[in-house]
Design a protein around this motif. Structure first.
Motif, short mmCIF file in Angstrom:
data_model
loop_
_atom_site.label_atom_id
_atom_site.label_comp_id
_atom_site.label_asym_id
_atom_site.label_seq_id
_atom_site.Cartn_x
_atom_site.Cartn_y
_atom_site.Cartn_z
N ARG A 87 -3.73 11.55 40.33
CA ARG A 87 -3.96 11.50 38.88
C ARG A 87 -5.44 11.30 38.57
NH1 ARG A 87 0.41 7.87 39.22
NH2 ARG A 87 -0.85 6.12 38.45
N TYR A 88 -6.07 10.41 39.34
CA TYR A 88 -7.49 10.11 39.10
C TYR A 88 -8.37 11.33 39.37
CZ TYR A 88 -12.01 7.76 39.64
OH TYR A 88 -13.32 7.39 39.52
N ALA A 142 -7.85 14.01 36.73
CA ALA A 142 -8.55 13.68 35.48
C ALA A 142 -10.05 13.94 35.61
CB ALA A 142 -8.29 12.23 35.12
N THR A 182 -3.73 19.32 34.27
CA THR A 182 -3.02 18.46 33.32
C THR A 182 -1.66 18.05 33.87
OG1 THR A 182 -4.15 19.50 31.45
CG2 THR A 182 -2.13 18.28 30.97
N GLY A 211 -5.75 14.41 25.43
CA GLY A 211 -5.17 13.09 25.61
C GLY A 211 -4.21 12.73 24.50
N CYS A 224 -12.38 16.71 33.52
CA CYS A 224 -13.65 16.38 32.85
C CYS A 224 -14.81 17.24 33.36
CB CYS A 224 -13.98 14.91 33.06
SG CYS A 224 -12.86 13.77 32.20
N LEU A 260 -1.75 15.12 36.16
CA LEU A 260 -1.99 13.80 35.57
C LEU A 260 -0.75 12.91 35.61
CD1 LEU A 260 -4.17 14.69 32.44
CD2 LEU A 260 -4.94 13.67 34.60
N LEU A 291 -6.64 9.87 31.91
CA LEU A 291 -7.60 10.78 31.30
C LEU A 291 -8.64 10.00 30.49
CD1 LEU A 291 -8.43 13.70 30.88
CD2 LEU A 291 -6.94 13.80 28.88
#
Length: 356
Positions: free
Chosen positions: A312-313, A316, A301, A334, A320, A304, A346
C-alpha cells in the motif's frame, strides 16, 4: 604453646600454595611487562617507518623519488602496509609511480615471502600487495582461493584477482558470488566497481543465463541480479528481460524489477503488480513509480487496498510520482476512496511529497 608448622600438614600445604601463587603472579607480571615493552617497541618502529616512507610515497603523486633509502628486513611488512594504503588513496598515473617505487625496492619479492608466513594478517597483506603490483602469475592461485577460502581471505583474493586481470577475474568472482552466501553483496559490488562496466555486463549476463538455465531455486540468481549497478545497464538488459519472461523465483523477479529502467519494459511491472508474493508487488509498484504513465493510476489505486502495508505504501508513493497526478488530482482520488486504510495511506504519501 609453640605452633610447629612442620608438624601440621595443612599449614605446610597452605605455605607451599602461597609460594606457588606468588610465583605465578610474578611470572604473569613479568609477562605483562614484556608484552607492554614489545608493544611500545613495535609502535615506535611503526612511527619511524611511517615518518621515513610516507613522505616518499606521497611524493609519488607527482614523481618517483630520485633516491630511496634501503628497505630494512624488519620494515618490509610495515612498508608494504603503508604502500598499500597509498595505492588505495591515489589514482591514475600516481599508482603506476607507486609500483615503480616498489619495483626499485624489490617489494614484490618481499610480498611473495610473506605468503608463506604462519600469520594470517601477513598473508593477507601479501595478497593485497601482489594485487596492486599486478603479479600476473598469481591469478590461478587467486582464482582457486576465491572459491574455498574463508570469507575475508576469499574477498581479498577476489579484489586482488580483478586488479591483476579483470578480463580473467570477473568470471570466477561472479561464480563465487552466486555460490557463496557468506559473501556480502555490497562487498562483491565494491570489487566489481573497479572494473569496466561493459566487461562486467558481459560476464554478469552470462552468469545470469547460466544460473537461470540451471533451474536452481537457491539464492544465486537473485544475488547476481543485485549486482546490476556495477554493469552497463543497456548491455545487461537482455539478460534481465529473460529473467522476467522465464519462470524465475520470486526473489529473482523482485531483484530484476528493482533495476527496471527502460520505458519499453513497463509491461513487466504491470504484470507482476498482482503477484502472490508481497515483496514482488512492492518491487512492481516501485517500478511503476519510475516508469508508469497515466494508464497505471487505476492499477496502483487498486493496490492501495493490498493486505500488505508495504505494498500500500509503495503504491501510494508511485501514484504520487506519476506525471499526471498533481496535488489536486491526488486529493480528489483520496476523497473517492471508500477503504479507510487506502485513504490514509494516500494522505501519508501526499504529505511526504509536500514535505519533500
Amino acid at each position: 604453646m609453640v605452633f610447629d608448622i612442620a608438624s601440621d600438614p595443612l599449614a605446610g600445604t597452605a605455605l607451599w600454595g602461597s609460594a606457588a601463587a606468588l610465583f605465578v603472579t610474578g611470572v604473569l607480571l613479568c609477562a605483562v611487562v614484556l608484552t607492554r615493552i614489545r608493544l611500545l617497541r613495535r609502535l615506535a618502529l611503526d612511527r619511524r617507518a611511517a615518518s621515513l616512507w610516507n613522505p616518499l610515497l606521497a611524493q609519488c603523486a607527482d614523481e618517483v623519488p630520485a633516491s630511496l633509502p634501503r628497505l630494512r628486513a624488519r620494515d618490509r611488512a610495515r612498508f608494504l602496509t603503508l604502500w598499500c594504503h597509498a595505492q588505495e588513496s591515489l589514482r591514475g598515473e600516481a599508482q603506476e609511480r607507486l609500483r615503480e617505487l616498489a619495483r626499485r625496492l624489490d617489494a614484490e619479492t618481499h610480498a611473495r615471502r610473506l605468503l608463506g608466513s604462519n600469520q594470517l594478517p601477513r598473508r593477507l597483506l601479501a595478497v593485497v600487495a601482489l594485487g596492486h603490483l599486478r603479479a600476473r602469475d598469481f591469478v590461478r592461485m587467486l582464482a582457486t582461493q576465491v572459491s574455498w577460502e574463508p570469507p575475508l581471505a576469499s574477498l581479498i583474493a577476489a579484489k586482488a584477482l580483478v586488479r591483476i586481470d579483470a578480463s580473467f577475474g570477473v568470471e570466477p568472482v561472479l561464480a563465487a558470488a552466486a555460490a557463496r552466501d557468506d559473501w556480502p553483496t555490497a562487498s562483491v559490488a565494491n570489487i566489481l566497481s573497479e572494473c569496466d562496466p561493459n566487461l562486467v555486463a558481459s560476464a554478469l549476463s552470462t552468469a545470469i543465463r547460466r544460473e537461470l538455465a540451471s533451474n536452481r531455486s537457491g539464492f544465486g540468481l537473485p544475488r547476481l541480479l543485485r549486482l546490476h549497478r556495477t554493469a552497463e545497464r543497456l548491455a545487461l538488459r537482455p539478460a534481465e528481460l529473460e529473467v522476467l519472461s522465464a519462470d524465475a523465483g520470486a526473489d529473482a523477479l523482485a531483484a530484476t524489477l528493482a533495476n527496471l529502467w527502460h520505458p519499453d519494459d513497463v509491461a513487466h511491472a504491470r504484470g507482476l503488480l498482482d503477484h502472490s508474493q508481497w515483496f514482488v508487488r512492492v518491487a512492481a509498484a516501485r517500478a511503476l513509480g519510475r516508469l508508469g504513465t497515466a494508464d497505471d493510476a487505476a492499477r496502483l489505486t487498486a493496490r492501495l487496498s493490498d493486505p500488505s502495508w508495504w505494498v500500500r505504501y509503495r503504491a501510494a508513493q508511485a501514484l504520487c510520482g506519476l506525471p499526471t497526478m498533481d496535488e489536486p488530482a491526488l486529493e480528489a482520488l483520496g476523497a473517492r476512496l471508500t477503504d479507510r486504510f487506502a485513504r490514509d495511506m494516500l494522505r501519508q504519501a501526499l504529505a511526504e511529497r509536500v514535505a519533500a
